[in-house]
Design an enzyme around this catalytic site. Structure first.
Site, PDB file in Angstrom:
ATOM      1  N   ASP A  13       0.518  -0.578   0.305  1.00  0.00           N
ATOM      2  CA  ASP A  13      -0.157  -0.293  -0.143  1.00  0.00           C
ATOM      3  C   ASP A  13       0.937   1.555  -0.515  1.00  0.00           C
ATOM      4  OD1 ASP A  13      -2.017   2.257   0.800  1.00  0.00           O
ATOM      5  OD2 ASP A  13      -3.084   0.625   1.420  1.00  0.00           O
ATOM      6  N   CYS A  53      -7.605   4.157  -1.248  1.00  0.00           N
ATOM      7  CA  CYS A  53      -7.197   3.336  -1.361  1.00  0.00           C
ATOM      8  C   CYS A  53      -8.663   2.190  -1.967  1.00  0.00           C
ATOM      9  CB  CYS A  53      -7.067   2.895  -0.062  1.00  0.00           C
ATOM     10  SG  CYS A  53      -5.482   2.848   0.956  1.00  0.00           S
ATOM     11  N   ASP A 312      -1.487   0.133  -4.877  1.00  0.00           N
ATOM     12  CA  ASP A 312      -2.990   0.695  -5.070  1.00  0.00           C
ATOM     13  C   ASP A 312      -3.063   2.329  -5.750  1.00  0.00           C
ATOM     14  OD1 ASP A 312      -1.920   1.409  -2.461  1.00  0.00           O
ATOM     15  OD2 ASP A 312      -4.009   1.297  -1.498  1.00  0.00           O
ATOM     16  N   HIS A 313      -1.296   3.031  -4.765  1.00  0.00           N
ATOM     17  CA  HIS A 313      -0.992   4.296  -5.249  1.00  0.00           C
ATOM     18  C   HIS A 313       0.152   4.604  -4.671  1.00  0.00           C
ATOM     19  CE1 HIS A 313      -1.952   4.640  -1.365  1.00  0.00           C
ATOM     20  NE2 HIS A 313      -3.647   4.515  -1.198  1.00  0.00           N
TER      21      HIS A 313
END
Length: 507
Positions: A13, A53, A312-313
């Site tokens: 994450d 998220c 996710d980013h």
């Protein structure tokens, strides 16, 4: 008959795309992911399609752009009519399992009014079976800690950031304060151990999704990763001289920098400490994954397991005076992607680097393609299989696209400050090698000349010399959205002979 392929789908994450030593990062060390890239394919220009998220993972798991799945913020329900990779794999007899979280906000129309999933945005992806589900509430981990004699905070949400006693780096300590728990039992290694145990006991082909929290905040790492990188030596920050100078770029950025949650601290030592620990958490994830990869080799599963590693980013980490993920800057969307395809057909591409633009919406089509499942019409992405086999696709996108929906049904401060309605709190971004164009629903646009201004400081949208470029990219963005409008039934026609179906490629 060939054995069915296993899939190990790993997300870390909030991992910035350049933070791999395989990418030549000046500080971060990721030897195990580097080795994975050397035995697979590294995608150099890979982007998330949304932040934060929940919306990003909705795109990752459904293969759809935000404009189509419409789960725009953490807590916006994901429409139950959309399928996902877990449901499709389940139709082929797989039992997709989850270690960690998917941040899927459940469709309230499908839930009992008393369902606990209506009280959180951190529900499980439909079709996946949680084995060790952890998010804000890390219950499996904290229960294990308590059962093994470790002290656990009364509010278990704080276990992720429970620091050892003593001063912090910016208050005079030689290194950042470590996590109170040793690395062998922290959340990263706990989940990794859970996956190893599950795979070791599996007699059938598996699809396991390992969704690790780190390097997401809280920025607290166990020893020795808290001290692995010297805060005084971390690379500097891409930012203007002050919050105020940065905020002058655009009204939205001024609003965002006015929010304490997203504004980077002015204390240079503190910000450097955060960055050093951020890097340390990455190296810890890399070490844990190294154990997992070694287990796959030792247990004879390596040569039949597709491994996907992505995020996710990204994370602003002080760039443009921002923390977290938001808006239009590359730091929030450019993420790593490494895929190790065990098939012989992929042997010729091992160690290759793909420089074409790829996106998280491509992950679902890739997984389904490689296990022999049909790719649903809803998918806006495309399979990466040609790149994995060393082939150049006949057609492929020339830009990356993402969206940011900054509406908040529980907070109208952005609307009041910017003069917007709830539905006007949106932006769309398109970027290629030369330019980035940012379109707001009801705010001035932005244009960056990335060749001259790679850090995105100078908005040239109002420069007369760039007006032809502005028109070109505005039209490209419009065409992009038109080409990716929701299409679930648009390839079907009802005729005198019954339904006629004809599918077509996006590009």
């Amino acid at each position: 008959m060939a054995q069915k392929l296993n899939i190990l789908f790993i997300t870390a994450d909030q991992w910035r795309g350049e933070c791999l030593s395989a990418r030549g990062h000046e500080m971060v060390k990721t030897p195990n992911l580097d080795a994975l890239a050397a035995d697979g394919v590294l995608f150099q220009r890979h982007y998330a399609n949304a932040v934060p998220c929940g919306p990003s993972r909705a795109s990752l798991h459904t293969g759809m752009y935000l404009q189509n799945h419409r789960s725009g913020t953490n807590g916006t329900p994901l429409d139950a009519r959309h399928t996902n990779w877990a449901k499709e794999a389940g139709r082929l007899g797989y039992d997709p399992v989850l270690f960690g979280y998917t941040d899927t906000s459940q469709d309230p129309r499908e839930e009992d009014p008393e369902s606990p999933w209506l009280l959180t945005y951190e529900g499980p992806l439909p079709g996946i079976r949680p084995v060790a589900m952890m998010g804000t509430w890390p219950t499996p981990w904290t229960d294990w800690l308590a059962a093994n004699g470790y002290d656990v905070p009364a509010d278990i949400r704080y276990a992720y950031g429970e620091r050892a006693p003593g001063p912090e780096y910016e208050d005079g300590a030689a290194v950042p304060r470590p996590l109170i728990y040793p690395k062998e039992v922290d959340d990263t290694n706990f989940l990794t151990n859970q996956v190893i145990g599950y795979i070791g006991a599996s007699e059938k082909p598996f699809i396991a999704h390992l969704s690790l929290l780190r390097p997401h905040p809280p920025f607290v790492a166990p020893e020795p990763f808290n001290a692995m990188y010297d805060p005084a030596a971390v690379p500097g920050f891409a930012r203007k001289e002050s919050h105020e100078a940065e905020a002058a770029q655009h009204p939205w950025l001024e609003h965002q920098l006015g929010r304490k949650l997203f504004r980077a601290p002015a204390d240079e030592k503190k910000l450097r400490r955060l960055k050093a620990v951020y890097y340390g958490l990455m190296s810890e994830v890399d070490e844990a994954l190294g154990r997992l990869f070694a287990f796959l080799k030792e247990s004879g599963r390596w040569d039949n397991t597709l491994i996907i590693f992505t995020s996710d980013h990204g994370e602003q980490m002080g760039d443009h005076w921002l923390l977290g993920k938001c808006g239009y800057f590359d730091a929030s969307y450019h993420i790593p992607l490494i895929i190790r395809d065990p098939r012989r057909a992929a042997d010729g591409a091992r160690g290759s680097v793909v420089t074409r633009f790829t996106e998280n919406v491509d992950i679902m089509p890739t997984m389904l393609d490689l296990i022999g499942a049909e790719i649903p019409v809803q998918c806006d992405g495309a399979s990466l299989r040609p790149f994995l086999e060393g082939r150049e696709p006949e057609t492929w996108r020339k830009e990356a696209h993402w969206e940011f929906d900054f509406r908040d049904p529980a907070d109208d401060s952005a609307e009041k400050r910017l003069g917007l309605t709830l539905h006007q709190c949106t932006m769309n971004i398109i970027r290629d090698e030369k330019y980035k164009y940012v379109h707001f629903t009801k705010l001035p646009p932005l244009l960056f000349d990335l060749e001259k201004d790679p850090d995105e400081f100078v908005n040239v949208a109002t420069d007369p010399a760039y007006l032809p470029v502005m028109l070109d990219y505005a039209q490209r963005l419009l065409s992009w959205r038109m080409n990716h409008d929701e299409q679930t039934l648009t390839h079907i026609a009802l005729t005198d002979d019954g339904p006629v179906e004809r599918r077509a490629a996006r590009y």
